[in-house]
Motif scaffolding. Sequence first.
Motif, PDB file in Angstrom:
ATOM      1  N   ILE A 261      22.591  -3.749  24.278  1.00 33.00           N
ATOM      2  CA  ILE A 261      22.998  -4.011  23.127  1.00 33.00           C
ATOM      3  C   ILE A 261      23.285  -2.816  22.042  1.00 33.00           C
ATOM      4  O   ILE A 261      22.498  -1.828  22.336  1.00 33.00           O
ATOM      5  N   HIS A 262      24.266  -2.757  21.556  1.00 36.41           N
ATOM      6  CA  HIS A 262      24.687  -1.858  20.447  1.00 36.41           C
ATOM      7  C   HIS A 262      25.387  -2.313  19.139  1.00 36.41           C
ATOM      8  O   HIS A 262      25.907  -3.093  19.244  1.00 36.41           O
ATOM      9  N   GLY A 263      24.963  -1.650  18.113  1.00 35.96           N
ATOM     10  CA  GLY A 263      25.721  -1.767  16.988  1.00 35.96           C
ATOM     11  C   GLY A 263      25.711  -0.765  16.062  1.00 35.96           C
ATOM     12  O   GLY A 263      24.724   0.384  16.279  1.00 35.96           O
ATOM     13  N   VAL A 264      26.353  -0.566  14.964  1.00 31.45           N
ATOM     14  CA  VAL A 264      26.849   0.465  14.187  1.00 31.45           C
ATOM     15  C   VAL A 264      26.062   0.342  12.837  1.00 31.45           C
ATOM     16  O   VAL A 264      25.717  -0.749  12.475  1.00 31.45           O
ATOM     17  N   SER A 265      25.607   1.516  12.135  1.00 31.19           N
ATOM     18  CA  SER A 265      24.721   1.279  11.203  1.00 31.19           C
ATOM     19  C   SER A 265      25.395   2.178  10.068  1.00 31.19           C
ATOM     20  O   SER A 265      25.964   2.985  10.063  1.00 31.19           O
ATOM     21  N   ASN A 266      24.972   1.459   8.764  1.00 32.58           N
ATOM     22  CA  ASN A 266      25.436   2.301   7.503  1.00 32.58           C
ATOM     23  C   ASN A 266      24.135   3.313   7.047  1.00 32.58           C
ATOM     24  O   ASN A 266      23.310   2.730   6.785  1.00 32.58           O
ATOM     25  N   VAL A 267      24.423   4.452   6.994  1.00 33.87           N
ATOM     26  CA  VAL A 267      23.291   5.309   6.561  1.00 33.87           C
ATOM     27  C   VAL A 267      23.720   6.219   5.308  1.00 33.87           C
ATOM     28  O   VAL A 267      24.875   6.683   5.306  1.00 33.87           O
ATOM     29  N   VAL A 268      22.637   6.636   4.573  1.00 32.94           N
ATOM     30  CA  VAL A 268      23.140   7.354   3.161  1.00 32.94           C
ATOM     31  C   VAL A 268      22.426   8.802   3.661  1.00 32.94           C
ATOM     32  O   VAL A 268      21.755   9.062   4.284  1.00 32.94           O
ATOM     33  N   ALA A 269      23.925   9.595   3.260  1.00 31.24           N
ATOM     34  CA  ALA A 269      23.527  11.145   3.536  1.00 31.24           C
ATOM     35  C   ALA A 269      22.307  11.612   2.476  1.00 31.24           C
ATOM     36  O   ALA A 269      22.014  11.312   1.456  1.00 31.24           O
ATOM     37  N   ALA A 270      21.365  12.445   3.350  1.00 29.60           N
ATOM     38  CA  ALA A 270      20.097  12.781   2.518  1.00 29.60           C
ATOM     39  C   ALA A 270      20.516  13.866   1.294  1.00 29.60           C
ATOM     40  O   ALA A 270      19.831  13.736   0.363  1.00 29.60           O
ATOM     41  N   GLY A 271      21.709  14.469   1.561  1.00 31.94           N
ATOM     42  CA  GLY A 271      21.878  15.362   0.670  1.00 31.94           C
ATOM     43  C   GLY A 271      22.913  14.823  -0.381  1.00 31.94           C
ATOM     44  O   GLY A 271      23.595  15.540  -1.197  1.00 31.94           O
ATOM     45  N   SER A 272      23.232  13.599  -0.524  1.00 33.47           N
ATOM     46  CA  SER A 272      23.952  12.768  -1.400  1.00 33.47           C
ATOM     47  C   SER A 272      23.607  12.868  -2.835  1.00 33.47           C
ATOM     48  O   SER A 272      22.612  13.126  -3.138  1.00 33.47           O
ATOM     49  N   LYS A 273      24.490  13.461  -3.688  1.00 31.90           N
ATOM     50  CA  LYS A 273      24.433  13.516  -5.004  1.00 31.90           C
ATOM     51  C   LYS A 273      24.402  12.337  -5.833  1.00 31.90           C
ATOM     52  O   LYS A 273      23.728  12.331  -6.832  1.00 31.90           O
ATOM     53  N   ASN A 274      24.878  11.291  -5.206  1.00 37.39           N
ATOM     54  CA  ASN A 274      24.606   9.888  -5.639  1.00 37.39           C
ATOM     55  C   ASN A 274      24.014   9.015  -5.086  1.00 37.39           C
ATOM     56  O   ASN A 274      24.472   7.965  -4.666  1.00 37.39           O
ATOM     57  N   LYS A 275      22.783   9.433  -4.844  1.00 41.50           N
ATOM     58  CA  LYS A 275      22.068   8.664  -3.764  1.00 41.50           C
ATOM     59  C   LYS A 275      21.675   7.188  -4.270  1.00 41.50           C
ATOM     60  O   LYS A 275      21.692   6.141  -3.507  1.00 41.50           O
ATOM     61  N   ALA A 276      21.473   7.097  -5.500  1.00 44.08           N
ATOM     62  CA  ALA A 276      21.238   5.581  -6.019  1.00 44.08           C
ATOM     63  C   ALA A 276      22.490   4.803  -5.927  1.00 44.08           C
ATOM     64  O   ALA A 276      22.372   3.555  -5.319  1.00 44.08           O
ATOM     65  N   ALA A 277      23.648   5.342  -6.336  1.00 41.51           N
ATOM     66  CA  ALA A 277      24.827   4.479  -5.844  1.00 41.51           C
ATOM     67  C   ALA A 277      25.001   4.055  -4.213  1.00 41.51           C
ATOM     68  O   ALA A 277      25.277   3.069  -4.077  1.00 41.51           O
TER      69      ALA A 277
ATOM     70  N   SER B 295       0.811  -1.267  -0.064  1.00 39.35           N
ATOM     71  CA  SER B 295       0.118   0.048  -0.062  1.00 39.35           C
ATOM     72  C   SER B 295       0.863   1.364  -0.128  1.00 39.35           C
ATOM     73  O   SER B 295       2.083   1.220   0.009  1.00 39.35           O
ATOM     74  N   GLY B 296       0.179   2.556  -0.126  1.00 36.88           N
ATOM     75  CA  GLY B 296       0.770   3.687  -0.126  1.00 36.88           C
ATOM     76  C   GLY B 296       2.003   3.938  -1.072  1.00 36.88           C
ATOM     77  O   GLY B 296       2.057   3.436  -2.177  1.00 36.88           O
ATOM     78  N   GLY B 297       3.194   4.509  -0.522  1.00 41.26           N
ATOM     79  CA  GLY B 297       4.424   4.825  -1.079  1.00 41.26           C
ATOM     80  C   GLY B 297       4.389   4.679  -2.446  1.00 41.26           C
ATOM     81  O   GLY B 297       5.361   3.899  -3.035  1.00 41.26           O
ATOM     82  N   SER B 298       3.559   5.399  -3.279  1.00 42.14           N
ATOM     83  CA  SER B 298       3.840   5.626  -4.767  1.00 42.14           C
ATOM     84  C   SER B 298       5.156   6.347  -4.979  1.00 42.14           C
ATOM     85  O   SER B 298       5.767   6.074  -5.942  1.00 42.14           O
ATOM     86  N   ASP B 299       5.584   6.985  -3.993  1.00 47.25           N
ATOM     87  CA  ASP B 299       6.756   8.068  -4.361  1.00 47.25           C
ATOM     88  C   ASP B 299       7.986   6.943  -4.168  1.00 47.25           C
ATOM     89  O   ASP B 299       8.114   6.222  -3.190  1.00 47.25           O
ATOM     90  N   SER B 300       9.114   7.333  -4.965  1.00 47.29           N
ATOM     91  CA  SER B 300      10.473   6.894  -4.598  1.00 47.29           C
ATOM     92  C   SER B 300      10.599   5.315  -4.276  1.00 47.29           C
ATOM     93  O   SER B 300      11.323   5.127  -3.463  1.00 47.29           O
ATOM     94  N   GLY B 301       9.879   4.371  -4.672  1.00 43.29           N
ATOM     95  CA  GLY B 301      10.037   3.046  -4.435  1.00 43.29           C
ATOM     96  C   GLY B 301      11.396   2.707  -4.716  1.00 43.29           C
ATOM     97  O   GLY B 301      11.889   3.113  -5.933  1.00 43.29           O
ATOM     98  N   TYR B 302      12.214   1.941  -3.999  1.00 46.85           N
ATOM     99  CA  TYR B 302      13.548   1.740  -4.355  1.00 46.85           C
ATOM    100  C   TYR B 302      13.635   0.548  -5.213  1.00 46.85           C
ATOM    101  O   TYR B 302      12.873  -0.298  -5.236  1.00 46.85           O
ATOM    102  N   LYS B 303      14.520   0.824  -6.471  1.00 46.95           N
ATOM    103  CA  LYS B 303      14.744  -0.162  -7.374  1.00 46.95           C
ATOM    104  C   LYS B 303      16.272  -0.246  -7.520  1.00 46.95           C
ATOM    105  O   LYS B 303      17.086   0.941  -7.675  1.00 46.95           O
ATOM    106  N   ALA B 304      16.726  -1.435  -7.380  1.00 44.92           N
ATOM    107  CA  ALA B 304      18.081  -1.356  -7.765  1.00 44.92           C
ATOM    108  C   ALA B 304      18.702  -0.802  -8.883  1.00 44.92           C
ATOM    109  O   ALA B 304      18.064  -0.902  -9.789  1.00 44.92           O
ATOM    110  N   PRO B 305      19.605   0.162  -9.035  1.00 40.81           N
ATOM    111  CA  PRO B 305      20.113   0.671 -10.164  1.00 40.81           C
ATOM    112  C   PRO B 305      20.512   0.029 -11.264  1.00 40.81           C
ATOM    113  O   PRO B 305      21.038  -1.483 -10.586  1.00 40.81           O
TER     114      PRO B 305
END
Lengths: 311, 442
Positions: free
Chosen positions: B324-340, B39-49
């Motif tokens: 418990i703790h763990g580190v996460s990989n996050v993508v910068a919101a302002g990244s110019k290469n967001k897909a990659a 449902s919902g999320g018609s916007d920016s559904g992730y697709k592998a580049p």
Amino acid sequence: MTTETLPKGRAALRERPRLLKRDGAWPWLFVLPLLIGIAVFYLWPIIQTAYFSLTTWGVFGGSTFTGVANYVRLFADPQLYSALGNTLLYTGIVVLGVPLAVWLASLLNTPGLRFASFYRVLFFLPYVAMPTAIAMVWRIIFNGDFGILNYVLKGFGITGPYWISTPGFALVAVAIVGLWSSLGFSMIILGAGLKSIPAELYEAAELDGATPWRQFRSVTVPLLTPSIFFVLIITIIGSFQLFDLQYAILGSPTTNPVIPQSLSLVYFFYQQGFVSNDKGYAAAIAMVIFVIIGIVTLVQFRLQKRWVSND
Amino acid sequence: MISRLTRGGSAKRRLALGVAAAVGVALLASGCSSSSGGSGGSDSGYKAPAKSLKANITYGVWDQTQVKAIDANLKGFNEEYPNIKVNVNVTPFDSYFTKLQTQASSNTLPDLFWLNGPNFQLYAANGKVEPITSEVKAGAIKLSNYSSALDDLYSLNGTQYGVPKDFDTIGVWVNKALFTEAGVALPKAGWTWDDFQTAAKTISEKLGSKGIYGGAGGMDGQTTYYDTIFQAGGKVINGDGTKSGYDTAATQSGIDFWTKLIASKASPTIQQLTDTPADQWFTSGKLAMYWGGSWARTEVGSSPIAKDVQVYPLPTGKKQATVIHGVSNVVAAGSKNKAAAQALQVYLASKKAQLQQGNMGAVIPAFTGTQTAFAKSEPGVNLQIFLDAVKYAEPYPVSKNTAAWNALEGAQLPEAFSGKKSVSSVTDGLATQMNALLAKEK
């Protein structure tokens, strides 16, 4: 802290026509690289800091002008006064190193002293060593249970304190290291000053029957006053900026419970700006430090006429 | 130092998130292949580049010892995306977050970067990191593959921003030789707070003349008082990070555990522990029981006492618990290469990449079922307990400006530990000040 660039050396350009009349542009051209550096990395950030001290600054930039609110809050903050007291205490102890340096420098300058260069290197080394490296070594020396300092004290029947984790002692411990590591620099400056004292003066004094102590008091010290003055100013300014040594020896508030009682002014600034993310408030602290150092230095320059001989 | 590196944890919205995760999983289970379904999320559904995607991206990390495993990961990644060049940018932990903050302020964050629990909410709340909603919806990342406590850590107001790349839990590292020397029986399964206190006290009494202690407190919450607070059924901070838990009786009894331990001389004093931290007491053979993280494995394993070491689950208070703790990989919101960057984020969260991380021994990978290599990495030492602990683990307590009240804890709790002030007077005062800070975060 800030890395914004200055709109291309406008100020310098405006000065140019008037200067052309006098010496031409050449001298300015040669100092221009340095001037640009100072303007970009010192003057502009100072102006910005002054402005930001009047704002509330968001964690990721973006500021709201709040007038003197930060200063009102700051002057009502007991931490400011405790940090100021700590900084003064630290400075007081480190300044004791200046007479010590005068004495050691004159010893090193004794004609015919063997291994003089060796001693000079020995005293100068702490000054060129990284503060963090120094701190690591001293942390081990100061260790309450296993440190060499308390081990030696035990030999004299004294039970040493937990130097870096007892309020009061912690600051003294940092000051001891501060004094020790500034000694080398002071001695080099004073040593240069000593070289400029004519040897005839000592010969004359000796003919008059002056003891070495008398010579030190009546010839060395008075003629060295310009160098002593310089060293004093540098030492006091440096002491007011105490941070890295303290941070490296004592640690942070999450690793050492005595930190809140032992904060220096700059540590207090760091704490607010970089730990609590309250950069506007931190800017206000920075301005207060700036003004205090300015006043202290001004007072010293005023007082110098009374004791510094410039002939 | 190491424990700061692993710090982290949001406490928030377990329920909301749990529901969100469950819904996500249900969607995935029901409509496996139709990735657009739901449902919902018609916007920016992730697709592998596209495999041919050409980009140059940076990956910001702080741990040099993991670079080898990261390079191995990247090699695998480049087999899929040969034209994405990834520059790994290592900044030492001590300056990592100062630098990150500057980068965030000037919108020059690395395209993909490590974030830990205490700092996560600050970046998420200020819109500096990209949610992974679309990747989750598309099935590229499945939250159920990771510990739910850790998924919680990286969600804010019901939005997920990352999944853990690794995790750590806490256990009791034991020096068996000292137990034998003191004639004390080794811990048994299901041991309790009382068992721990008694064993620690007995060892300190028997071997005290040699300067040996049974147990040790300390100022590091993650490995000491946070655990006992959870075990006592208390909280450091409430679910949505708005209120301190320090003024509750349960939390106070979690603090009191350490006051008692120090008062009975079973532990070195806080001063002694400031001069010489617990891990150093342990690795130099002067401490019988050390509450330490799974990350201590390397340090303990290379110490002179390595052959005498065993590890046990933390003792049980009102209940069994660990942080418990763990580190996460996050993508910068302002990244110019967001897909990659997202493609790399997805790849690093995959079983294949995490298995490789685990086998190269850098950390405990977060993907369930990839941790066997870690469990077997020290023969004879039961490292499995760190993995089993995930079942009852609680996320590391955080809020938007965690560091501010961490400083308060460090400044005030020692007075309670040392018995200089009563536990309740310290914790009540701490709660008041912490609440004032939390109110400012809004």
